[in-house]
Design a protein around this motif. Structure first.
Motif, mmCIF file in Angstrom:
data_model
loop_
_atom_site.group_PDB
_atom_site.id
_atom_site.type_symbol
_atom_site.label_atom_id
_atom_site.label_comp_id
_atom_site.label_asym_id
_atom_site.label_seq_id
_atom_site.Cartn_x
_atom_site.Cartn_y
_atom_site.Cartn_z
ATOM 1 N N MET A 631 49.973 16.181 -11.393
ATOM 2 C CA MET A 631 50.537 15.411 -10.291
ATOM 3 C C MET A 631 49.403 14.590 -9.690
ATOM 4 S SD MET A 631 52.672 16.830 -7.029
ATOM 5 C CE MET A 631 53.789 17.656 -8.165
ATOM 6 N N GLY A 632 49.703 13.328 -9.250
ATOM 7 C CA GLY A 632 48.636 12.478 -8.797
ATOM 8 C C GLY A 632 49.025 11.584 -7.646
ATOM 9 N N LEU A 633 48.218 10.506 -7.451
ATOM 10 C CA LEU A 633 48.355 9.599 -6.319
ATOM 11 C C LEU A 633 49.713 8.924 -6.276
ATOM 12 C CD1 LEU A 633 46.971 8.217 -3.899
ATOM 13 C CD2 LEU A 633 46.105 6.486 -5.525
ATOM 14 N N THR A 634 50.221 8.497 -7.424
ATOM 15 C CA THR A 634 51.508 7.802 -7.444
ATOM 16 C C THR A 634 52.621 8.720 -6.960
ATOM 17 O OG1 THR A 634 51.757 8.406 -9.792
ATOM 18 C CG2 THR A 634 50.807 6.232 -9.298
ATOM 19 N N SER A 635 52.489 10.013 -7.211
ATOM 20 C CA SER A 635 53.532 10.957 -6.751
ATOM 21 C C SER A 635 53.557 10.988 -5.225
ATOM 22 C CB SER A 635 53.249 12.364 -7.305
ATOM 23 O OG SER A 635 53.172 12.329 -8.717
ATOM 24 N N TYR A 636 52.379 10.956 -4.630
ATOM 25 C CA TYR A 636 52.313 11.017 -3.162
ATOM 26 C C TYR A 636 52.763 9.695 -2.533
ATOM 27 C CZ TYR A 636 50.380 11.652 1.526
ATOM 28 O OH TYR A 636 50.227 11.739 2.894
ATOM 29 N N LEU A 637 52.314 8.578 -3.106
ATOM 30 C CA LEU A 637 52.644 7.280 -2.525
ATOM 31 C C LEU A 637 54.120 6.922 -2.704
ATOM 32 C CD1 LEU A 637 49.520 5.134 -3.589
ATOM 33 C CD2 LEU A 637 49.940 6.307 -1.418
ATOM 34 N N SER A 638 54.742 7.445 -3.713
ATOM 35 C CA SER A 638 56.154 7.118 -3.966
ATOM 36 C C SER A 638 57.102 7.872 -3.036
ATOM 37 C CB SER A 638 56.498 7.414 -5.422
ATOM 38 O OG SER A 638 56.343 8.803 -5.691
ATOM 39 N N GLY A 639 56.564 8.788 -2.202
ATOM 40 C CA GLY A 639 57.409 9.494 -1.236
ATOM 41 C C GLY A 639 57.872 10.855 -1.699
ATOM 42 N N LEU A 672 53.251 0.321 -3.941
ATOM 43 C CA LEU A 672 52.802 1.677 -3.596
ATOM 44 C C LEU A 672 51.495 1.625 -2.808
ATOM 45 C CD1 LEU A 672 53.545 3.653 -6.879
ATOM 46 C CD2 LEU A 672 54.844 3.679 -4.754
ATOM 47 N N LEU A 673 50.597 0.767 -3.215
ATOM 48 C CA LEU A 673 49.295 0.674 -2.530
ATOM 49 C C LEU A 673 49.425 0.025 -1.153
ATOM 50 C CD1 LEU A 673 47.003 -0.360 -5.544
ATOM 51 C CD2 LEU A 673 47.182 1.886 -4.463
ATOM 52 N N ASN A 696 38.511 1.727 -7.804
ATOM 53 C CA ASN A 696 39.513 0.675 -7.628
ATOM 54 C C ASN A 696 39.637 -0.175 -8.898
ATOM 55 O OD1 ASN A 696 41.412 -0.837 -6.353
ATOM 56 N ND2 ASN A 696 40.045 -1.717 -4.807
ATOM 57 N N VAL A 697 40.608 -1.083 -8.877
ATOM 58 C CA VAL A 697 40.846 -2.010 -9.990
ATOM 59 C C VAL A 697 39.888 -3.191 -9.866
ATOM 60 C CG1 VAL A 697 43.258 -1.338 -10.172
ATOM 61 C CG2 VAL A 697 42.607 -3.250 -8.702
ATOM 62 N N PRO A 698 39.697 -4.007 -10.931
ATOM 63 C CA PRO A 698 38.851 -5.200 -10.843
ATOM 64 C C PRO A 698 39.377 -6.190 -9.818
ATOM 65 C CG PRO A 698 39.237 -4.630 -13.141
ATOM 66 C CD PRO A 698 40.153 -3.760 -12.328
ATOM 67 N N PHE A 699 38.446 -6.875 -9.137
ATOM 68 C CA PHE A 699 38.834 -7.827 -8.107
ATOM 69 C C PHE A 699 39.251 -9.141 -8.751
ATOM 70 C CE2 PHE A 699 37.911 -11.345 -5.254
ATOM 71 C CZ PHE A 699 38.571 -10.932 -4.102
ATOM 72 N N GLY A 700 40.365 -9.692 -8.207
ATOM 73 C CA GLY A 700 40.825 -10.987 -8.654
ATOM 74 C C GLY A 700 41.752 -10.939 -9.831
ATOM 75 N N VAL A 701 41.785 -9.824 -10.576
ATOM 76 C CA VAL A 701 42.695 -9.715 -11.717
ATOM 77 C C VAL A 701 44.114 -9.474 -11.205
ATOM 78 C CG1 VAL A 701 43.220 -8.448 -13.826
ATOM 79 C CG2 VAL A 701 40.832 -8.869 -13.167
ATOM 80 N N VAL A 702 44.233 -8.502 -10.309
ATOM 81 C CA VAL A 702 45.506 -8.230 -9.629
ATOM 82 C C VAL A 702 45.193 -8.096 -8.144
ATOM 83 C CG1 VAL A 702 46.671 -7.149 -11.592
ATOM 84 C CG2 VAL A 702 45.216 -5.766 -10.106
ATOM 85 N N ALA A 703 46.245 -8.006 -7.336
ATOM 86 C CA ALA A 703 46.049 -7.946 -5.875
ATOM 87 C C ALA A 703 45.645 -6.573 -5.385
ATOM 88 C CB ALA A 703 47.335 -8.384 -5.176
ATOM 89 N N ASP A 704 45.631 -5.565 -6.249
ATOM 90 C CA ASP A 704 45.389 -4.195 -5.820
ATOM 91 C C ASP A 704 44.040 -4.026 -5.140
ATOM 92 O OD1 ASP A 704 47.653 -4.138 -7.250
ATOM 93 O OD2 ASP A 704 47.069 -2.535 -8.636
ATOM 94 N N ALA A 705 42.998 -4.733 -5.648
ATOM 95 C CA ALA A 705 41.661 -4.543 -5.109
ATOM 96 C C ALA A 705 41.583 -4.964 -3.652
ATOM 97 C CB ALA A 705 40.649 -5.328 -5.947
#
Length: 797
Positions: A631-639, A672-673, A696-705
Motif C-alpha cells: 500500500m502506498g501514497l496513491t492509496s492515501y491520496l485517493s481517499g 491526486l497531488l 519528485n518527478v522531473p521539472f517541466g516534463v509534467v506539472a507534478d514537480a
C-alpha cells in the motif's frame, strides 16, 4: 549587462590552467601510446619501402669570350661588356632540349632495378643485362627479366613469361628490343628479377627539370654549381657530366651558325666577282686584238710609276666600298632579318665588328631562351629581345653608313690626286687610256677576290675548332651515402604525428563538448548555491549500486556527509529545512539514488527520516526497493481508509529509515497531488520526523514537480554530469532568479574523478586523496597507490 558578461568571460578565460589541459591530455595516454606506435611503425615501414636517393654535384666555369656581352636589354652600356650572362646560362642548362640530349647520352630513359627487402634498388651500370630499344617510340613500359641460363633470359610481361636468346631482336608489346649480357652476367643472378622500365625522354626531362638545382657560389663569378638527385650516385654524376657536354655542343652549334652565314655571304660575293673578272678578262683580250697592243702598259710606264702608291690605296678602299655595299644589301634583305649577320668579312671597322657581335649575341640568347622555354613570338620577353635585335641591327646599319662615308672621303682625295696625274695622259691615244682604265678595274676586283678567298679560309678553319663554353672544375662532389630516406627522421615524424592525432582529437572533442563534467562548469555559469557533487555510482556484480555506509571512508559516503552538512546552511529565517524535494530537468539524473542515500546518511547521523516516493508515475524508488505490491501514497491520496502508520514501511537495508512507497499507478496523478490530503500528510510527517525527503518527478516534463514544490522547505535540483547540456544552465538560473522553486540548491551527480574531462573536478573529491577525515580505518595501501596519490596531491596543490 554587457560589462557583466565581458567580466565573466575574462574570468573564465583566466581560469584556464595549462596544468588542467595537460592533465586532460594525459588521461588519453593509452591512445597516445597506441597512436605513436602505429604512426612510428607505419612511417618506418614507408621509409623501408622508399628507394635510396643520392645527390651528386658538379662545379663548372663559364667562359667569357670577348664577343659576348651581358644582354639584359641594355647591351649598349659599356660597363656591361665582356661579361657572360649567367642567368641565361642557367636557363640554357635547365632547358628541356639540353636535358633530353644529356639523357640520351647516358641512356637514362631505361632503368634497371631489383627488389631488396622492401625497397627497389637502382642498378644502372651494375646491371647484368643491357636492353637496347631498336624502335623510336616514346612509350611508358615495364617488364621483368630474370636469369635462365648463360644464353637465355626469362621475360615477364603482362603476367606472361617468355624465354628469349640473348642478343636476338625480340618484340614485347609495342617494343622491339635487344637484351644483351654485361660482363657481370653470372649465375648468382638466378631467381632474382630485374625490373626494366622505359620512360619517354620528354617526360623524363620534365621530371629532371624539377630536381636539377643550379646555384652560383659567388655573387658575380662565372662559376655555377649543378646538383641533382637520383636513385644511383653514379647515374647522377654521369648525367651532370652529360648535361655540361650537351650544353657545350648546343652553344658551339649556335656559334657555328654565325661562321656558316659568314661563309655563305663570302661565297655569294665570290661567285659575283668571278663573273665580273671573267667579263673583264674578255674585255682585255678584245682590246689587245683590236688595237694590236702587245704591251700597252709600257706606253704609260711613267704615269703608272707616279700613281702606283695611290693606285694600291684606291684598290683597297674600293674593295672595302664594295664589301660595305654587299653588307648593306644583305642587311636590307627582309628574308634575312632574323638570321645571324656575317662577321669578320674584311671590312676594316672595329665599330662595325662590335655592332655585328652585339646583334649576333642578342639573337643567340633569344634563340636559346625560346628553345629552353618553348616561348612563341608573342611572348613579352621574346618581344623585348626582338626590339633589342632591331636596335642592334640599326646600329650595324649606322656603322656601315659611317664606314662608307669615311671611305668615300678618302677615295675622293685619292681620285683628285689621280686626276691631276691622269691629265698628263691626254696626249695619249684614246685606246691607251681605255686600256689603263680596264687594267685598273681588273686589279681592284682581283684584290677584292683574293681578300674574300682569305676570309673564307679563316671562317672554314674557325668552324673546325671546338671552343667549349663550360669547363668542369669538380665532378661528383657530394656524400656517397644516400640523402634519403632517413629512418630516424621518419620515426621522429611518426612520433610527432602519433602525438598530434590523439591530441587534435582530444582538443576537438573538448571544444565541441557541451556537457557538464565538473563543479566548475556549473558554478561559473549560475549563482545558485552548490551543495556538493556525488561521485559516479559504480555498479557491483549483481547490479546493486554502491551507496553510503555508516562508517565508510569511500568517496560516496564522504560526499553524502558533506551534502548533509551543507544542507544546514540552507535554512531560512533561522529555521532549518526539514521538508526536502528532489527534482531535475530530465529522467535518469539520479534523484532516487541521491534521495535514498541522503536519507540513509541522515539516519546514520542520528536523525529520524521518512522518504516518500512522490513520483507516482514511474515509481522508480518503489520498484528498486521492491515495494511495488505494498500500500502506498496513491492509496492515501485517493481517499482510501488508510492511516499514515499503514503507509510507512521500513527499509530492509536500513531498519531506521522509514519509506512511503508510491503505491499503485493511478489514472489521475496530477489531481491526486493537488489534493489537500498531501498537505496534511506532509504536515503530519513533519511533526513525527526530523526530515521528510520527497523523490519528485522531473521539472517541466509534467506539472507534478511544481505542484509538489508547495510543500518544500528546500529544493535540491539534481544535475547529471556527462549528460546535462551546459546550455540548460541559463534556464536553471532563471528558475532561481524568479523563485519558481522554493529555496533552490544544486547537487552535481555522477562526477567521474577518473574521467578525461577537462575541469577542476579533481579538486573537490572527498577522501579521494587518501584522507578520510578520521572516519574509520583506511587500511594499508600499496606503494604504487601511495605514489599515485602523492602525485595527484602534487599536481592539484
Amino acid at each position: 549587462m554587457k560589462e557583466t558578461k565581458r567580466v565573466q568571460i575574462i574570468r573564465q578565460v583566466s581560469d584556464v590552467n595549462l596544468l588542467d589541459v595537460l592533465r586532460y591530455l594525459v588521461s588519453y595516454w593509452k591512445w597516445f601510446v597506441l597512436s605513436v606506435l602505429i604512426c612510428a611503425g607505419y612511417m618506418y615501414y614507408r621509409s623501408a619501402q622508399q628507394p635510396y636517393t643520392y645527390m651528386s654535384e658538379v662545379t663548372v666555369i663559364i667562359q667569357d669570350p670577348s664577343q659576348r656581352t651581358s644582354i639584359d636589354f641594355d647591351f649598349i652600356n659599356p660597363r656591361q661588356r665582356g661579361r657572360a650572362n649567367i642567368e641565361n646560362e642557367r636557363l640554357i642548362l635547365r632547358s628541356q632540349r639540353i636535358i633530353e640530349n644529356a639523357l640520351k647520352k647516358i641512356d637514362a630513359q631505361v632503368s634497371y632495378k631489383y627488389k631488396k627487402e622492401f625497397r627497389m634498388i637502382e642498378l644502372y651500370k651494375a646491371s647484368p643485362i643491357r636492353v637496347s630499344f631498336v624502335d623510336s617510340l616514346e612509350l611508358y613500359d615495364s617488364f621483368f627479366v630474370s636469369y635462365k641460363d648463360e644464353n637465355q633470359v626469362s621475360v615477364s610481361y603482362n603476367e606472361e613469361e617468355h624465354i628469349f636468346l640473348l642478343g636476338d631482336t625480340i618484340s614485347i608489346g609495342k617494343n622491339r628490343l635487344i637484351i644483351e649480357p654485361n660482363p657481370n652476367y653470372t649465375s648468382p643472378w638466378i631467381a632474382r628479377q630485374i625490373q626494366v622500365s622505359r620512360v619517354p625522354v620528354p617526360a623524363l626531362a620534365v621530371a629532371y627539370q624539377g630536381s636539377l638545382s643550379i646555384g652560383q657560389p659567388e655573387g658575380r663569378a662565372t662559376i655555377l654549381s649543378l646538383s641533382i638527385t637520383e636513385a644511383s650516385k653514379q647515374k647522377a654524376t654521369d648525367l651532370l657530366g652529360a648535361l655540361v657536354e650537351a650544353y657545350n655542343e648546343e652553344v658551339n652549334t649556335l656559334r657555328t651558325q654565325i661562321s656558316v652565314n659568314t661563309t655563305e655571304f663570302i661565297n655569294n660575293r665570290l661567285i659575283s666577282l668571278e663573273e665580273e673578272l671573267e667579263s673583264m678578262e674578255n674585255n682585255r683580250e678584245e682590246l689587245l686584238i683590236e688595237n694590236q697592243f702587245i704591251n700597252p702598259a709600257s706606253l704609260a710606264e711613267s704615269y703608272m710609276n707616279r700613281t702606283q702608291t695611290n693606285q694600291n690605296g684606291r684598290i683597297e678602299l674600293e674593295a672595302q666600298e664594295r664589301l660595305i655595299a654587299y653588307m648593306q644589301s644583305y642587311l636590307k634583305d627582309a628574308s634575312k632579318t632574323n638570321e645571324f649577320l656575317p662577321l669578320n668579312i674584311g671590312i676594316m671597322s672595329p665599330a662595325l665588328d662590335e655592332s655585328i657581335g652585339q646583334f649576333n649575341q642578342i639573337k643567340q640568347e633569344r634563340d636559346l631562351w625560346m628553345q629552353a622555354t618553348g616561348a612563341s613570338q608573342d611572348n613579352p620577353i621574346v618581344e623585348r629581345y626582338n626590339q633589342s635585335m632591331h636596335v642592334a641591327r640599326a646600329a650595324v646599319a649606322r656603322a656601315l653608313k659611317d664606314a662608307a662615308a669615311a671611305i668615300s672621303i678618302k677615295l675622293k682625295e685619292m681620285r683628285y690626286q689621280d686626276n691631276q696625274a691622269y691629265a698628263e695622259l691626254v696626249t695619249l691615244p684614246p685606246k691607251e687610256r681605255q686600256w689603263l682604265d680596264a687594267e685598273r678595274q681588273y686589279k681592284m676586283k682581283e684584290a677584292l677576290y683574293t681578300q674574300l678567298l682569305s676570309k673564307r679560309e679563316e671562317n672554314l678553319f674557325a668552324q673546325t675548332i671546338t671552343n667549349n663554353n663550360a669547363y668542369i672544375l669538380d665532378l661528383g662532389v657530394g656524400t656517397s651515402a644516400p640523402i634519403s630516406p632517413v629512418p630516424s627522421r621518419s620515426i621522429l615524424l611518426g612520433i610527432v604525428l602519433g602525438l598530434f592525432i590523439p591530441a587534435a582529437y582530444a582538443i576537438l572533442k573538448l571544444l565541441t563538448d557541451t556537457k557538464i563534467h565538473s563543479r566548475r562548469d556549473v558554478v561559473d555559469q549560475v549563482s545558485l548555491p552548490f551543495l556538493g557533487e556525488i561521485p559516479l555510482n559504480t555498479t557491483k556484480k549483481g547490479g546493486e549500486g554502491i551507496g553510503v555506509s555508516e562508517q565508510g571512508t569511500d568517496l560516496t559516503s564522504e560526499a553524502f556527509r558533506i551534502l548533509r552538512s551543507n544542507m544546514d546552511f540552507m535554512g531560512q529565517n533561522g529555521v532549518m529545512p526539514k521538508r526536502i524535494v528532489l527534482t531535475s530537468f530530465g529522467a535518469e539524473a539520479g534523484k532516487s539514488y541521491i534521495s535514498y542515500n541522503l536519507a540513509k546518511s541522515l539516519v546514520f547521523a542520528g536523525k529520524s527520516v521518512v522518504l516518500i516516493d512522490i513520483d507516482i508515475r514511474k515509481r522508480t524508488l518503489t520498484r528498486k526497493l521492491n515495494f511495488e505490491h505494498n500500500m502506498g501514497l496513491t492509496s492515501y491520496l485517493s481517499g482510501m481508509d488508510v492511516s499514515i502508520d499503514e503507509l510507512i514501511q521500513q527499509d530492509p537495508n536500513c531498519e531506521m529509515l522509514s519509506i512511503i512507497p508510491a503505491g499503485t499507478i493511478a489514472p489521475n496523478p496530477t489531481e491526486l497531488l493537488l489534493s489537500k490530503r498531501l498537505d496534511s500528510l506532509i504536515d503530519e510527517l513533519g511533526r513525527r520526523y526530523d526530515y521528510v525527503i520527497m523523490d519528485n518527478v522531473p521539472f517541466g516534463v509534467v506539472a507534478d514537480a511544481s505542484i509538489v514544490n508547495r510543500a518544500a522547505d528546500l529544493t535540491l535540483f539534481i544535475i547529471r554530469a556527462e549528460r546535462m547540456d551546459r546550455r540548460m544552465l541559463p534556464e536553471l538560473e532563471r528558475l532561481y532568479q524568479e523563485q519558481v522553486l522554493t529555496n533552490m540548491a544544486i547537487i552535481l551527480n555522477g562526477v567521474n574523478h577518473n574521467s578525461s574531462s577537462y575541469g577542476y573536478g579533481y579538486s573537490y573529491g572527498y577522501g579521494y586523496y587518501g584522507y578520510g577525515y578520521g572516519y574509520g580505518h583506511l587500511g594499508k595501501k600499496s606503494l604504487r597507490k601511495r605514489f599515485v596519490e602523492r602525485m595527484k596531491m602534487f599536481f592539484v596543490s
